[in-house]
Structures are given as C-alpha cells and as structure tokens.
Write an enzyme that holds these catalytic residues in place. Structure first.
Site, PDB file in Angstrom:
ATOM      1  N   THR A  76       0.856  -1.187   0.000  1.00  0.00           N
ATOM      2  CA  THR A  76       0.000   0.000   0.000  1.00  0.00           C
ATOM      3  C   THR A  76       0.892   1.237   0.000  1.00  0.00           C
ATOM      4  OG1 THR A  76      -1.595  -1.228   1.288  1.00  0.00           O
ATOM      5  CG2 THR A  76      -1.856   1.157   1.250  1.00  0.00           C
ATOM      6  N   GLU A 118      -3.533  -5.112  -2.670  1.00  0.00           N
ATOM      7  CA  GLU A 118      -4.240  -6.238  -2.017  1.00  0.00           C
ATOM      8  C   GLU A 118      -5.286  -5.682  -1.067  1.00  0.00           C
ATOM      9  OE1 GLU A 118      -3.985  -7.096   1.422  1.00  0.00           O
ATOM     10  OE2 GLU A 118      -2.754  -5.322   1.841  1.00  0.00           O
ATOM     11  N   PHE A 119      -6.327  -6.488  -0.824  1.00  0.00           N
ATOM     12  CA  PHE A 119      -7.413  -6.034   0.049  1.00  0.00           C
ATOM     13  C   PHE A 119      -7.718  -7.037   1.153  1.00  0.00           C
ATOM     14  CE2 PHE A 119      -8.125  -4.266  -4.205  1.00  0.00           C
ATOM     15  CZ  PHE A 119      -8.159  -2.916  -3.919  1.00  0.00           C
ATOM     16  N   ASN A 152      -9.304   1.838   2.329  1.00  0.00           N
ATOM     17  CA  ASN A 152      -9.052   1.767   3.777  1.00  0.00           C
ATOM     18  C   ASN A 152      -9.522   3.040   4.489  1.00  0.00           C
ATOM     19  OD1 ASN A 152      -8.153  -0.809   3.808  1.00  0.00           O
ATOM     20  ND2 ASN A 152      -6.032  -0.349   4.337  1.00  0.00           N
ATOM     21  N   PHE A 179     -18.803  -2.585   8.864  1.00  0.00           N
ATOM     22  CA  PHE A 179     -17.974  -1.494   9.388  1.00  0.00           C
ATOM     23  C   PHE A 179     -18.789  -0.407  10.069  1.00  0.00           C
ATOM     24  CE2 PHE A 179     -13.531  -2.297   8.545  1.00  0.00           C
ATOM     25  CZ  PHE A 179     -13.674  -3.531   7.920  1.00  0.00           C
ATOM     26  N   LEU A 180     -19.862  -0.841  10.696  1.00  0.00           N
ATOM     27  CA  LEU A 180     -20.732   0.087  11.414  1.00  0.00           C
ATOM     28  C   LEU A 180     -20.825  -0.321  12.878  1.00  0.00           C
ATOM     29  CD1 LEU A 180     -22.004   2.488  10.028  1.00  0.00           C
ATOM     30  CD2 LEU A 180     -24.134   1.227   9.810  1.00  0.00           C
ATOM     31  N   GLY A 222     -17.302   1.315  18.921  1.00  0.00           N
ATOM     32  CA  GLY A 222     -16.469   0.760  19.991  1.00  0.00           C
ATOM     33  C   GLY A 222     -15.214   1.574  20.187  1.00  0.00           C
ATOM     34  N   CYS A 280      -2.787  -1.353   9.384  1.00  0.00           N
ATOM     35  CA  CYS A 280      -3.163  -0.803   8.075  1.00  0.00           C
ATOM     36  C   CYS A 280      -4.000   0.472   8.143  1.00  0.00           C
ATOM     37  CB  CYS A 280      -3.902  -1.864   7.270  1.00  0.00           C
ATOM     38  SG  CYS A 280      -2.960  -3.377   7.089  1.00  0.00           S
ATOM     39  N   ARG A 293      -0.355  -4.591  16.556  1.00  0.00           N
ATOM     40  CA  ARG A 293       0.111  -3.286  16.069  1.00  0.00           C
ATOM     41  C   ARG A 293      -1.069  -2.307  16.097  1.00  0.00           C
ATOM     42  NH1 ARG A 293       2.002  -4.497  10.234  1.00  0.00           N
ATOM     43  NH2 ARG A 293       0.327  -6.000  10.492  1.00  0.00           N
TER      44      ARG A 293
HETATM   45  C1  UGA Z   1      -7.891  -3.744   6.637  1.00  0.00           C
HETATM   46  C2  UGA Z   1      -8.902  -3.744   5.475  1.00  0.00           C
HETATM   47  O1  UGA Z   1     -10.192  -4.172   5.942  1.00  0.00           O
HETATM   48  C3  UGA Z   1      -8.424  -4.680   4.349  1.00  0.00           C
HETATM   49  O2  UGA Z   1      -9.320  -4.594   3.241  1.00  0.00           O
HETATM   50  C4  UGA Z   1      -7.025  -4.241   3.908  1.00  0.00           C
HETATM   51  O3  UGA Z   1      -6.523  -5.072   2.873  1.00  0.00           O
HETATM   52  C5  UGA Z   1      -6.082  -4.315   5.107  1.00  0.00           C
HETATM   53  O4  UGA Z   1      -6.580  -3.432   6.147  1.00  0.00           O
HETATM   54  C6  UGA Z   1      -4.721  -3.879   4.645  1.00  0.00           C
HETATM   55  O5  UGA Z   1      -4.554  -2.687   4.363  1.00  0.00           O
HETATM   56  O6  UGA Z   1      -3.831  -4.731   4.489  1.00  0.00           O
HETATM   57  P1  UGA Z   1      -7.407  -5.339   8.717  1.00  0.00           P
HETATM   58  O7  UGA Z   1      -6.390  -4.339   9.132  1.00  0.00           O
HETATM   59  O8  UGA Z   1      -7.032  -6.783   8.743  1.00  0.00           O
HETATM   60  O9  UGA Z   1      -7.887  -5.051   7.203  1.00  0.00           O
HETATM   61  O10 UGA Z   1      -8.650  -5.142   9.684  1.00  0.00           O
HETATM   62  P2  UGA Z   1     -10.184  -4.724   9.551  1.00  0.00           P
HETATM   63  O11 UGA Z   1     -11.026  -5.910   9.580  1.00  0.00           O
HETATM   64  O12 UGA Z   1     -10.401  -3.740   8.471  1.00  0.00           O
HETATM   65  O13 UGA Z   1     -10.371  -3.973  10.962  1.00  0.00           O
HETATM   66  C7  UGA Z   1      -9.633  -2.771  11.231  1.00  0.00           C
HETATM   67  C8  UGA Z   1     -10.005  -2.213  12.577  1.00  0.00           C
HETATM   68  O14 UGA Z   1     -11.323  -1.668  12.557  1.00  0.00           O
HETATM   69  C9  UGA Z   1     -10.003  -3.239  13.721  1.00  0.00           C
HETATM   70  O15 UGA Z   1      -9.366  -2.648  14.845  1.00  0.00           O
HETATM   71  C10 UGA Z   1     -11.474  -3.491  14.001  1.00  0.00           C
HETATM   72  O16 UGA Z   1     -11.718  -3.838  15.334  1.00  0.00           O
HETATM   73  C11 UGA Z   1     -12.067  -2.130  13.669  1.00  0.00           C
HETATM   74  N1  UGA Z   1     -13.496  -2.176  13.283  1.00  0.00           N
HETATM   75  C12 UGA Z   1     -13.894  -2.858  12.184  1.00  0.00           C
HETATM   76  C13 UGA Z   1     -14.434  -1.483  14.038  1.00  0.00           C
HETATM   77  O17 UGA Z   1     -14.105  -0.833  15.046  1.00  0.00           O
HETATM   78  N2  UGA Z   1     -15.756  -1.514  13.654  1.00  0.00           N
HETATM   79  C14 UGA Z   1     -16.173  -2.190  12.560  1.00  0.00           C
HETATM   80  O18 UGA Z   1     -17.389  -2.167  12.275  1.00  0.00           O
HETATM   81  C15 UGA Z   1     -15.217  -2.877  11.802  1.00  0.00           C
END
Ligand code: UGA
Length: 439
Positions: free
Chosen positions: A123, A153-154, A213, A254-255, A258, A265, A334
């Site tokens: 990224t 990548e995603f 992101n 993602f709603l 918390g 990332c 992290r």
């Molecule tokens: C994120 C993106 O979702 C991926 O698409 C992307 O590829 C990746 O970063 C990256 O850049 O490599 P990730 O970091 O694994 O993935 O985690 P997420 O599932 O996106 O969660 C990120 C943070 O948001 C977590 O701390 C999670 O607890 C928080 N979150 C997520 C919330 O507080 N509320 C939500 O509704 C969803």
C-alpha cells in the site's frame, strides 16, 4: 503455471506466496529475516492466521513453494516479481516511508530477466510506481523497456485465505497490454470463478487501496462519532446502527461502534492519505481525514473518562483490559486500541493487567502485565474493560468474575456483552455508545 517471486514475507507477502502456489504457480519467496525464512521453509507460519499454516505446509510439500533469506540466482528465471515489503508511517510524520519498496525494487532489478514484470503490491502513496520504474530502469539498464505494474491487495487479517481466493475484486494498474496479459494469467483461476478484474492506470490503482481503507475508517468513525452523541443523550448506538445498516445504500458492515479502528493498516493508511491530500493542496479533504482520525483517538479518551467517573479517580486503581489483539482472530497487536488504552491507563497511574487469547508477548510494554488467563488478569481489580470482542469474552460468566474482582465495574468497549446479565448480579455496567446502560 507462471514462475513468480514474492519479495517481503510479512503478513501480506507470506499470504501472497502461499496463495499463488495454491493457484498452481511456482513461487520463490524472499525475505532478509533468516529466522522467518527458516520457519516458513519448515512449514511453520510465523504469525497466526486461521487455516494458512495448514496451507503453507501443503504448498511446501507440493514442491511449488520455497523461501530464501538472500536474493537467489534463480530470480533471473522468474517472470513476475511481486513487491510485498512494508510501507510504515515515518517516525514523527504522517508520511509513508516507501524506502523498503525502492530498495527491494533495486535488488530485483539487478537480477531481472529482460522480459520480466515487476508488480508492486504494497500500500503506497500515488506516484510510488513511477519511482519504482526509475529505480528498476536504472539498475537493470533496460531503460524504456522496463515493465512495472501495480496490484493492490485487500485482504483482512483473520480472513486472509477467503479474501485472497474469493476477493470482491482484483485491481491492476498497468501501462501496457503484455503486463495485463501476464497478470490475467497469474490470477486466471480466480478470474474464471467470476471475480471482477479491474484494469486501470497505475496511479488510480495506487489510490484505490488507500481510498478503500480510508473509507472503511470513515465509516467506523462516523458510527463512533454518533456514539459520542448517544452516550451524552441516552440513545443506543447499537440499535441505531441496526436501523442504519438495513438501508441498503448504507450497509451494515464497518458500522460497529467501539474503541475504534486499529491494526497495521487503517491507521497508517489514513494518516498517509491525509499527508498526500495536504501535499497536493486538497486541504478540505485533508481536514476531513484528520477529523476521522480525531474521532477514532477520542474513543480511547471516552473510556478513560468513563473509568475515571466510575472509579472516582484513576491513580492507584487496578484495571484489567481484556484483549490486546487489534481485533479478534489475529495475534497482531500493532496499533491495537486495547494496548493503547492500557498504556494510557498506565500513564495515569493505574496498575494495568491485560489478557489476550492469542497475543503471548507485548514487546516494549514493560508497564503492562500480560497475563495468560482471564481469571489471573481480573483478580483483585477495580474494573474490567473489554477491548477486543474475542468470542471467549462473550461467554464470560458475570457471577464467576464477581468472585475474583475487588469491585464489580465493567466497561464494554466493543458492545459485545449483554448489559442485563452483568447488571443483574450487581455489576456497574457501562458500554461505549450506550447512553442508557449505566448500571
Ligand atoms: C484492513 C482492510 O479491511 C483490508 O481490506 C485491507 O486489505 C487491510 O486493512 C490492509 O490494508 O492490508 P485489517 O487491518 O485486517 O484489514 O482489519 P479490519 O477488519 O479492516 O479492521 C480494522 C479495525 O477496525 C479493527 O481494529 C477493528 O476492530 C475495527 N473495526 C472494524 C471497528 O471498530 N468496527 C467495525 O465495524 C469494523
């Protein structure tokens, strides 16, 4: 079958190498970390990711996947090189540090066959690919024949295999048809299963990832901003989110409100995007992204204020934080909101214990005691704070914990617990975003 190299074997690179081998390609993985390479070659994944360890073992046995801690001669036979090295945030700046990308591009360029394609997967800020082209052209001596593409990548931690084999889309940024042809060949089995394959210019492809992101972070901060209002006005963010989420234009993912977003990332990507927006003069949008970050940081302060109010001061108190991973199903801490919260408590004179089902070591956090069981972590504490919504925390028994703690105070930082279960056995229960749940 394509002969592929993957440079950088962190979370992204290791997953990419294993998945490409699974797709039937011959893959050489390279990372300068000797211990990591030895671990991967012996079939041991150096991090936790559901199902990926088994797949690694299978691919090592297939003979299609091997790892090196130096740049082997056989790279000269490779036709596609994926650069998967880290792009951290610079120290004391929001700017993204792309030096590892340029360094790995130079290493590859000195072992590049004339027709090979270099593909960036990390990224990065817009414009990075152009710098990669310059480095590769100069070091390889191929000049205008240099071929570089981008392929963001995603994948999410915890669902990496599914996200890689069955992604929402594959995006490639290319400048020539031959690069597109090669990348189609690499991803053919996935494309054949009907996954959208989007071909665009390189700059747009670089932007897609940071924009995605940042949008996810924005959605989380939106609901967390609403939560700050709900807490002050007696409304329930959880109920509100369920109503908003059913609007198909908004969607429910993602709603979840918390403690906010963390990880390796989202925080760095939105910081880097804000930096670039400012640098190119998109100042209103840069302030918008800054607000998203401020709302996120504010959630940790909201818990600290709630705890301060409930305990009538913090210095000398004991608090157990449940959850060190930045989200469930990973051992990655992290940028973890739980760890940031624990550090903040410690700075305010709180004796902090922390528990996590997967995180077994918290490097560099001397002031926080990481304990291996919830029972030990909550023993004789004045308050419990749930910071990561691990499944095992949702089934904790309020009566059992009540016998271990010094005072029955709990804050649910992820909306994962049932308030009435706790309040009915005498706990003072508060939840972020829930104005009406105090005890
Ligand atoms: C994120 C993106 O979702 C991926 O698409 C992307 O590829 C990746 O970063 C990256 O850049 O490599 P990730 O970091 O694994 O993935 O985690 P997420 O599932 O996106 O969660 C990120 C943070 O948001 C977590 O701390 C999670 O607890 C928080 N979150 C997520 C919330 O507080 N509320 C939500 O509704 C969803």
């Amino acid at each position: 079958m394509v002969y592929i190299s993957v440079i950088g074997l962190g979370y992204l690179g290791a997953t990419q190498a294993i998945i490409l081998a699974k797709l039937g390609h011959n893959v050489v993985g390279v990372d300068t970390d000797k211990a990591k390479v030895a671990s991967l070659n012996s079939g041991q994944l150096p991090f936790f990711e559901p199902g990926l360890g088994e797949l690694l073992e299978e691919m090592i046995h297939s003979g299609r996947l091997e790892f090196f801690s130096d740049y082997p001669e056989k790279l000269l036979d490779v036709s596609v090189h994926f650069l998967c090295v880290g792009t951290p945030q610079k120290v004391d700046s929001d700017e993204v540090d792309i030096s590892a990308v340029l360094q790995s591009a130079a290493e590859i360029a000195s072992r590049l066959s004339p027709r090979a394609l270099v593909v960036g997967r990390s990224t990065v800020p817009i414009g990075t690919a152009e710098e990669v082209v310059k480095v590769v052209a100069e070091v390889s001596g191929f000049g205008s024949d240099t071929r570089v593409a981008w392929n963001p990548e995603f994948l999410s931690e915890g669902t990496a295999i599914e996200d890689s084999l069955n992604p929402d889309r594959i995006v490639i940024g290319v400048e020539d048809q031959e690069s597109e042809r090669v990348l189609r060949e690499v991803y053919q089995p996935i494309i054949d299963s009907g996954i959208p394959f989007l071909v665009m210019d390189i700059r747009t492809s670089e932007l897609v990832k940071v924009a995605a992101n940042s949008f996810l972070a924005t959605k989380i901060s939106f609901i967390n901003g609403v939560a700050a209002v709900a807490e002050r006005t007696g409304a329930s963010t959880k109920l509100l989110a369920s109503a908003l989420g059913l609007d198909s234009r908004i969607g429910s993912s993602f709603l979840r409100n918390g403690l906010g977003y963390g990880g390796g990332c989202l925080p760095k990507d939105i910081a880097g995007f804000q930096y670039q927006a400012e640098a190119v003069g998109a100042t209103e949008f840069a302030s918008f992204l800054r607000s998203v970050r401020l709302v996120n940081d504010g959630r940790i302060d909201a818990i600290v204020m709630m705890a301060l109010e409930m305990l009538n001061g913090l210095s000398g108190k004991r608090i157990a934080v449940l959850g060190a991973a930045f989200k469930p199903n990973t051992d990655d801490f992290r940028g973890s909101p739980g760890v940031l919260l624990a550090k903040k408590f410690a700075a305010l004179g709180v004796e902090v214990s922390i528990h996590d089902p997967m995180v077994k070591k918290l490097l560099g956090e001397e002031r926080i005691r990481l304990l291996s069981s919830v029972r030990e972590a909550v023993r004789e504490v004045d308050m419990v704070v749930l910071a990561t919504e691990w499944a095992e925390y949702k089934t904790l028994l309020p009566e059992e914990l009540a016998r271990l703690v010094r005072s029955k105070n709990i804050i649910d930082g992820r909306g994962a617990l049932e308030a009435k279960d706790w309040a009915s056995v005498g706990w003072e229960f508060r939840s972020l975003g829930e104005g009406g749940t105090s005890s």
